[in-house]
Design a protein around this motif. Structure first.
Motif, PDB file in Angstrom:
ATOM      1  N   ASP A  34       0.837  -1.204   0.000  1.00 58.67           N
ATOM      2  CA  ASP A  34       0.000   0.000   0.000  1.00 58.67           C
ATOM      3  C   ASP A  34       0.873   1.256   0.000  1.00 58.67           C
ATOM      4  N   TYR A  35       1.912   1.244   0.824  1.00 61.20           N
ATOM      5  CA  TYR A  35       2.830   2.373   0.904  1.00 61.20           C
ATOM      6  C   TYR A  35       3.516   2.605  -0.446  1.00 61.20           C
ATOM      7  N   MET A  36       3.972   1.530  -1.084  1.00 61.42           N
ATOM      8  CA  MET A  36       4.646   1.654  -2.386  1.00 61.42           C
ATOM      9  C   MET A  36       3.691   2.201  -3.439  1.00 61.42           C
ATOM     10  N   GLN A  37       2.438   1.765  -3.429  1.00 62.58           N
ATOM     11  CA  GLN A  37       1.449   2.279  -4.376  1.00 62.58           C
ATOM     12  C   GLN A  37       1.219   3.773  -4.147  1.00 62.58           C
ATOM     13  N   ASN A  38       1.165   4.165  -2.884  1.00 60.92           N
ATOM     14  CA  ASN A  38       0.991   5.577  -2.549  1.00 60.92           C
ATOM     15  C   ASN A  38       2.182   6.403  -3.038  1.00 60.92           C
ATOM     16  N   VAL A  39       3.381   5.890  -2.822  1.00 63.31           N
ATOM     17  CA  VAL A  39       4.592   6.582  -3.274  1.00 63.31           C
ATOM     18  C   VAL A  39       4.608   6.684  -4.803  1.00 63.31           C
ATOM     19  N   GLU A  40       4.231   5.621  -5.490  1.00 61.03           N
ATOM     20  CA  GLU A  40       4.175   5.639  -6.958  1.00 61.03           C
ATOM     21  C   GLU A  40       3.165   6.670  -7.455  1.00 61.03           C
ATOM     22  N   GLN A  41       2.017   6.745  -6.773  1.00 66.68           N
ATOM     23  CA  GLN A  41       0.996   7.716  -7.160  1.00 66.68           C
ATOM     24  C   GLN A  41       1.524   9.139  -6.983  1.00 66.68           C
ATOM     25  N   LYS A  42       2.180   9.400  -5.861  1.00 77.57           N
ATOM     26  CA  LYS A  42       2.765  10.723  -5.627  1.00 77.57           C
ATOM     27  C   LYS A  42       3.840  11.027  -6.658  1.00 77.57           C
ATOM     28  N   LYS A  43       4.633  10.022  -7.014  1.00 80.41           N
ATOM     29  CA  LYS A  43       5.677  10.201  -8.023  1.00 80.41           C
ATOM     30  C   LYS A  43       5.045  10.593  -9.363  1.00 80.41           C
ATOM     31  N   ARG A  44       3.972   9.907  -9.755  1.00 74.91           N
ATOM     32  CA  ARG A  44       3.279  10.235 -11.008  1.00 74.91           C
ATOM     33  C   ARG A  44       2.729  11.654 -10.973  1.00 74.91           C
ATOM     34  N   GLN A  45       2.155  12.039  -9.832  1.00 73.64           N
ATOM     35  CA  GLN A  45       1.620  13.390  -9.705  1.00 73.64           C
ATOM     36  C   GLN A  45       2.726  14.433  -9.831  1.00 73.64           C
ATOM     37  N   LEU A  46       3.866  14.162  -9.206  1.00 77.15           N
ATOM     38  CA  LEU A  46       4.995  15.088  -9.298  1.00 77.15           C
ATOM     39  C   LEU A  46       5.521  15.173 -10.732  1.00 77.15           C
ATOM     40  N   GLU A  47       5.586  14.032 -11.420  1.00 73.47           N
ATOM     41  CA  GLU A  47       6.040  14.041 -12.810  1.00 73.47           C
ATOM     42  C   GLU A  47       5.075  14.826 -13.689  1.00 73.47           C
ATOM     43  N   GLU A  48       3.763  14.663 -13.447  1.00 70.23           N
ATOM     44  CA  GLU A  48       2.768  15.407 -14.215  1.00 70.23           C
ATOM     45  C   GLU A  48       2.885  16.903 -13.936  1.00 70.23           C
ATOM     46  N   SER A  49       3.106  17.260 -12.685  1.00 70.52           N
ATOM     47  CA  SER A  49       3.285  18.672 -12.324  1.00 70.52           C
ATOM     48  C   SER A  49       4.534  19.232 -12.984  1.00 70.52           C
ATOM     49  N   GLN A  50       5.607  18.448 -12.975  1.00 71.10           N
ATOM     50  CA  GLN A  50       6.849  18.893 -13.601  1.00 71.10           C
ATOM     51  C   GLN A  50       6.644  19.090 -15.097  1.00 71.10           C
ATOM     52  N   ASP A  51       5.956  18.159 -15.746  1.00 74.32           N
ATOM     53  CA  ASP A  51       5.686  18.281 -17.179  1.00 74.32           C
ATOM     54  C   ASP A  51       4.869  19.537 -17.476  1.00 74.32           C
ATOM     55  N   ALA A  52       3.842  19.789 -16.661  1.00 70.49           N
ATOM     56  CA  ALA A  52       2.993  20.967 -16.860  1.00 70.49           C
ATOM     57  C   ALA A  52       3.790  22.249 -16.673  1.00 70.49           C
ATOM     58  N   LEU A  53       4.633  22.286 -15.631  1.00 70.22           N
ATOM     59  CA  LEU A  53       5.448  23.476 -15.382  1.00 70.22           C
ATOM     60  C   LEU A  53       6.489  23.680 -16.478  1.00 70.22           C
ATOM     61  N   THR A  54       7.064  22.593 -16.975  1.00 70.43           N
ATOM     62  CA  THR A  54       8.034  22.690 -18.062  1.00 70.43           C
ATOM     63  C   THR A  54       7.370  23.247 -19.318  1.00 70.43           C
ATOM     64  N   ALA A  55       6.177  22.761 -19.633  1.00 70.68           N
ATOM     65  CA  ALA A  55       5.444  23.253 -20.802  1.00 70.68           C
ATOM     66  C   ALA A  55       5.106  24.732 -20.624  1.00 70.68           C
ATOM     67  N   LYS A  56       4.697  25.106 -19.423  1.00 69.63           N
ATOM     68  CA  LYS A  56       4.354  26.502 -19.140  1.00 69.63           C
ATOM     69  C   LYS A  56       5.589  27.392 -19.292  1.00 69.63           C
ATOM     70  N   LEU A  57       6.724  26.932 -18.789  1.00 69.80           N
ATOM     71  CA  LEU A  57       7.972  27.695 -18.900  1.00 69.80           C
ATOM     72  C   LEU A  57       8.385  27.849 -20.360  1.00 69.80           C
ATOM     73  N   GLN A  58       8.295  26.777 -21.127  1.00 67.92           N
ATOM     74  CA  GLN A  58       8.653  26.843 -22.546  1.00 67.92           C
ATOM     75  C   GLN A  58       7.739  27.809 -23.289  1.00 67.92           C
ATOM     76  N   ALA A  59       6.451  27.789 -22.975  1.00 66.48           N
ATOM     77  CA  ALA A  59       5.515  28.712 -23.619  1.00 66.48           C
ATOM     78  C   ALA A  59       5.854  30.150 -23.244  1.00 66.48           C
ATOM     79  N   HIS A  60       6.204  30.367 -21.990  1.00 67.11           N
ATOM     80  CA  HIS A  60       6.586  31.704 -21.525  1.00 67.11           C
ATOM     81  C   HIS A  60       7.856  32.174 -22.244  1.00 67.11           C
ATOM     82  N   GLU A  61       8.840  31.298 -22.338  1.00 59.60           N
ATOM     83  CA  GLU A  61      10.085  31.653 -23.020  1.00 59.60           C
ATOM     84  C   GLU A  61       9.826  31.939 -24.496  1.00 59.60           C
ATOM     85  N   LYS A  62       8.950  31.165 -25.102  1.00 59.71           N
ATOM     86  CA  LYS A  62       8.655  31.356 -26.519  1.00 59.71           C
ATOM     87  C   LYS A  62       7.979  32.709 -26.745  1.00 59.71           C
ATOM     88  N   ARG A  63       7.077  33.100 -25.827  1.00 50.70           N
ATOM     89  CA  ARG A  63       6.409  34.399 -25.956  1.00 50.70           C
ATOM     90  C   ARG A  63       7.413  35.539 -25.883  1.00 50.70           C
TER      91      ARG A  63
END
Length: 104
Positions: A34-63
């Motif tokens: 259960d703990y490992m599944q929770n950690v994996e879920q948090k890891k996925r959420q962090l990766e998704e947040s990182q991807d979203a922030l990276t895309a936002k930064l790239q869009a900002h830089e492009k503007r």
């Protein structure tokens, strides 16, 4: 007969201990899974947040990124400013002697 009964009691006690330990280990394994599944879920959420922030930064830089044409215009503007300053200085040098000799 007493020895056989005693062996049965020891065997029964050992079986109970083994069973209890087995249940304890199964509970610990489930808890860790259960703990490992929770950690994996948090890891996925962090990766998704990182991807979203990276895309936002790239869009900002492009503007804020200038196109080649805009860079050329900025360079040309700087060249024009330098040329005007040079003309102003040359004009001032030409007028200085005239201003000194002008009647008061």
């Amino acid at each position: 007969m007493g020895t056989y009964k005693r062996l049965q009691e020891v065997s029964s006690t050992n079986k109970r201990h083994i069973f209890v330990r087995s249940v304890q280990h199964q509970a610990k394994i489930k808890s860790l899974m259960d703990y490992m599944q929770n950690v994996e879920q948090k890891k996925r959420q962090l990766e998704e947040s990182q991807d979203a922030l990276t895309a936002k930064l790239q869009a900002h830089e492009k503007r804020h990124e200038m196109s080649g044409e805009e860079k050329d215009i900025c360079r040309h503007h700087g060249d024009i400013k330098k040329t005007l300053e040079n003309h102003r200085e040359a004009h001032h040098k030409q007028l200085s002697p005239l201003m000194l000799g002008a009647p008061k």
